[in-house]
Scaffold this motif. Structure first.
Motif, PDB file in Angstrom:
ATOM      1  N   THR A  10     -15.925  30.148  74.614  1.00  0.00           N
ATOM      2  CA  THR A  10     -14.730  30.988  74.580  1.00  0.00           C
ATOM      3  C   THR A  10     -15.154  32.437  74.467  1.00  0.00           C
ATOM      4  N   GLY A  11     -14.622  33.286  75.349  1.00  0.00           N
ATOM      5  CA  GLY A  11     -14.953  34.696  75.229  1.00  0.00           C
ATOM      6  C   GLY A  11     -14.802  35.464  76.513  1.00  0.00           C
ATOM      7  N   THR A  12     -15.282  36.701  76.474  1.00  0.00           N
ATOM      8  CA  THR A  12     -15.232  37.613  77.607  1.00  0.00           C
ATOM      9  C   THR A  12     -16.566  38.340  77.710  1.00  0.00           C
ATOM     10  N   ALA A  13     -16.850  38.889  78.887  1.00  0.00           N
ATOM     11  CA  ALA A  13     -18.115  39.584  79.100  1.00  0.00           C
ATOM     12  C   ALA A  13     -17.878  40.842  79.919  1.00  0.00           C
ATOM     13  N   THR A  17     -18.849  49.247  80.413  1.00  0.00           N
ATOM     14  CA  THR A  17     -17.400  49.249  80.237  1.00  0.00           C
ATOM     15  C   THR A  17     -16.679  48.479  81.342  1.00  0.00           C
ATOM     16  N   HIS A  18     -17.441  47.845  82.246  1.00  0.00           N
ATOM     17  CA  HIS A  18     -16.851  47.157  83.387  1.00  0.00           C
ATOM     18  C   HIS A  18     -16.726  45.666  83.089  1.00  0.00           C
ATOM     19  N   PRO A  19     -15.508  45.123  83.061  1.00  0.00           N
ATOM     20  CA  PRO A  19     -15.334  43.685  82.770  1.00  0.00           C
ATOM     21  C   PRO A  19     -15.980  42.821  83.855  1.00  0.00           C
ATOM     22  N   LEU A  20     -16.660  41.762  83.425  1.00  0.00           N
ATOM     23  CA  LEU A  20     -17.171  40.760  84.361  1.00  0.00           C
ATOM     24  C   LEU A  20     -16.152  39.632  84.493  1.00  0.00           C
ATOM     25  N   PHE A  21     -15.708  39.097  83.368  1.00  0.00           N
ATOM     26  CA  PHE A  21     -14.596  38.150  83.385  1.00  0.00           C
ATOM     27  C   PHE A  21     -13.750  38.365  82.137  1.00  0.00           C
ATOM     28  N   PRO A  22     -12.428  38.142  82.264  1.00  0.00           N
ATOM     29  CA  PRO A  22     -11.526  38.300  81.125  1.00  0.00           C
ATOM     30  C   PRO A  22     -11.706  37.132  80.158  1.00  0.00           C
ATOM     31  N   PRO A  23     -10.968  37.116  79.051  1.00  0.00           N
ATOM     32  CA  PRO A  23     -11.106  35.993  78.115  1.00  0.00           C
ATOM     33  C   PRO A  23     -10.904  34.641  78.799  1.00  0.00           C
ATOM     34  N   VAL A  24     -11.875  33.759  78.621  1.00  0.00           N
ATOM     35  CA  VAL A  24     -11.811  32.431  79.213  1.00  0.00           C
ATOM     36  C   VAL A  24     -12.114  31.386  78.141  1.00  0.00           C
ATOM     37  N   ALA A  25     -11.666  30.173  78.394  1.00  0.00           N
ATOM     38  CA  ALA A  25     -11.952  29.041  77.504  1.00  0.00           C
ATOM     39  C   ALA A  25     -12.433  27.887  78.366  1.00  0.00           C
ATOM     40  N   LEU A  26     -13.658  27.467  78.114  1.00  0.00           N
ATOM     41  CA  LEU A  26     -14.284  26.409  78.902  1.00  0.00           C
ATOM     42  C   LEU A  26     -14.698  25.284  77.964  1.00  0.00           C
ATOM     43  N   GLU A  27     -14.202  24.084  78.222  1.00  0.00           N
ATOM     44  CA  GLU A  27     -14.552  22.912  77.423  1.00  0.00           C
ATOM     45  C   GLU A  27     -15.401  21.974  78.271  1.00  0.00           C
ATOM     46  N   ILE A  28     -16.622  21.726  77.827  1.00  0.00           N
ATOM     47  CA  ILE A  28     -17.559  20.878  78.562  1.00  0.00           C
ATOM     48  C   ILE A  28     -17.683  19.576  77.780  1.00  0.00           C
ATOM     49  N   ASP A  29     -17.107  18.529  78.298  1.00  0.00           N
ATOM     50  CA  ASP A  29     -17.002  17.274  77.559  1.00  0.00           C
ATOM     51  C   ASP A  29     -18.355  16.590  77.399  1.00  0.00           C
ATOM     52  N   GLU A 191     -18.219  19.568  96.639  1.00  0.00           N
ATOM     53  CA  GLU A 191     -19.144  19.141  95.595  1.00  0.00           C
ATOM     54  C   GLU A 191     -18.419  18.987  94.264  1.00  0.00           C
ATOM     55  N   ALA A 192     -17.579  19.958  93.925  1.00  0.00           N
ATOM     56  CA  ALA A 192     -16.819  19.878  92.677  1.00  0.00           C
ATOM     57  C   ALA A 192     -15.869  18.686  92.691  1.00  0.00           C
ATOM     58  N   ALA A 193     -15.237  18.442  93.852  1.00  0.00           N
ATOM     59  CA  ALA A 193     -14.299  17.327  93.956  1.00  0.00           C
ATOM     60  C   ALA A 193     -15.006  15.993  93.812  1.00  0.00           C
ATOM     61  N   ARG A 194     -16.235  15.901  94.257  1.00  0.00           N
ATOM     62  CA  ARG A 194     -16.975  14.642  94.206  1.00  0.00           C
ATOM     63  C   ARG A 194     -17.578  14.386  92.825  1.00  0.00           C
ATOM     64  N   LEU A 195     -18.058  15.432  92.166  1.00  0.00           N
ATOM     65  CA  LEU A 195     -18.855  15.257  90.957  1.00  0.00           C
ATOM     66  C   LEU A 195     -18.098  15.498  89.654  1.00  0.00           C
ATOM     67  N   GLY A 196     -17.039  16.305  89.702  1.00  0.00           N
ATOM     68  CA  GLY A 196     -16.454  16.793  88.466  1.00  0.00           C
ATOM     69  C   GLY A 196     -15.547  15.805  87.744  1.00  0.00           C
ATOM     70  N   ASP A 197     -15.887  15.504  86.485  1.00  0.00           N
ATOM     71  CA  ASP A 197     -14.929  14.836  85.606  1.00  0.00           C
ATOM     72  C   ASP A 197     -13.874  15.842  85.168  1.00  0.00           C
ATOM     73  N   ARG A 198     -14.321  17.101  85.009  1.00  0.00           N
ATOM     74  CA  ARG A 198     -13.399  18.218  84.819  1.00  0.00           C
ATOM     75  C   ARG A 198     -13.845  19.336  85.762  1.00  0.00           C
ATOM     76  N   VAL A 199     -12.881  20.064  86.307  1.00  0.00           N
ATOM     77  CA  VAL A 199     -13.178  21.132  87.256  1.00  0.00           C
ATOM     78  C   VAL A 199     -12.437  22.390  86.817  1.00  0.00           C
ATOM     79  N   PHE A 200     -13.182  23.481  86.719  1.00  0.00           N
ATOM     80  CA  PHE A 200     -12.616  24.764  86.309  1.00  0.00           C
ATOM     81  C   PHE A 200     -12.827  25.783  87.422  1.00  0.00           C
TER      82      PHE A 200
END
Length: 241
Positions: A10-13, A17-29, A191-200
């Motif tokens: 969870t966080g931002t980077a 002063t230039h944002p790379l990505f806004p606040p995100v939440a990623l859960e990896i089961d 690839e994501a459709a074939r392999l992902g149990d969760r896809v973000f």
């Protein structure tokens, strides 16, 4: 190996002063494959490197936690976009590099068997300069699979392979990494459709989750539900979600 933990990111980077990505939440089961899909430059590889505890050059504000409270980087096997093979070692030497760096006896027989399964038996004693790009990528994948780590981070591991070999290597990786907590970064919705149990999906606006079909991964390449999910992911990428 003990049960692999789940990971919460969870966080931002930002770069200065230039944002790379806004606040995100990623859960990896725990014990499953999560796929992070998105356009180039949105921060996917940076997220992988942050989880692995590697230098990124960004300022990260947030947290990265394992469900069991233990450290994360020490339990990570990481495969970068570039193969990072050592040019003075042959294929088997590169595959067993992790053990050598830790001062452990390399499991040469196991490495040779894995190299053979990756279709590189005739190249086992060649050096990287004698290999094609796809062969080098398979060596890097073998080196990652040799590491008995609970958390596996893969950055475009199959991108240099042709379609047939890519499918075969996906099958092999899924087999060898059963029970591990895997995060795969990819540009490929198929690839994501074939392999992902969760896809973000990640882009400059943030992160959303796309729910895959109920068909267990790794999904057959001709499964109608998988193909429909692939089309939905591609549409989301084209339309910016």
């Amino acid at each position: 190996m003990r049960q692999a933990p789940s990971i919460e990111f969870t966080g931002t980077a930002r770069f200065d002063t230039h944002p790379l990505f806004p606040p995100v939440a990623l859960e990896i089961d725990s014990g499953s494959w999560s796929c992070l899909l998105g356009p180039s430059g949105c921060g996917k590889s940076t997220i992988l490197r942050l989880i692995a505890g590697l230098d990124t050059g960004v300022t990260f504000e947030g947290h990265i936690r394992a469900s069991d409270g233990g450290p994360v980087p020490e339990r990570v096997a990481y495969m970068a976009q570039t193969d990072l093979l050592l040019p003075w070692l042959d294929v088997v030497g590169n595959v067993t590099l992790g053990a050598r760096l830790r001062g452990e006896a390399p499991q040469v027989a196991q490495a040779e068997a894995l190299v053979a399964r990756l279709g590189l038996k005739d190249h086992a004693h060649k050096r990287p300069a004698q290999l094609s790009g796809g062969q080098r990528q398979r060596v890097a994948l073998a080196r990652t699979l040799m590491e008995d780590r609970a958390i596996v981070l893969l950055d475009e591991p199959f991108s240099a392979l042709d379609a047939r070999m890519r499918s075969e290597m996906q099958d092999l990786a899924a087999e060898h990494l059963a029970g591990r907590t895997v995060l795969l970064v990819t540009h490929d919705p198929g690839e994501a459709a074939r392999l992902g149990d969760r896809v973000f999906l990640l882009d400059e606006a943030g992160m959303v989750e796309a729910v895959p079909p109920a068909v267990p991964s790794i999904r057959p390449v001709d499964n109608p539900d998988m193909l429909a999910f692939q089309a939905r992911l591609l549409k989301a990428l084209r339309e910016g979600r």
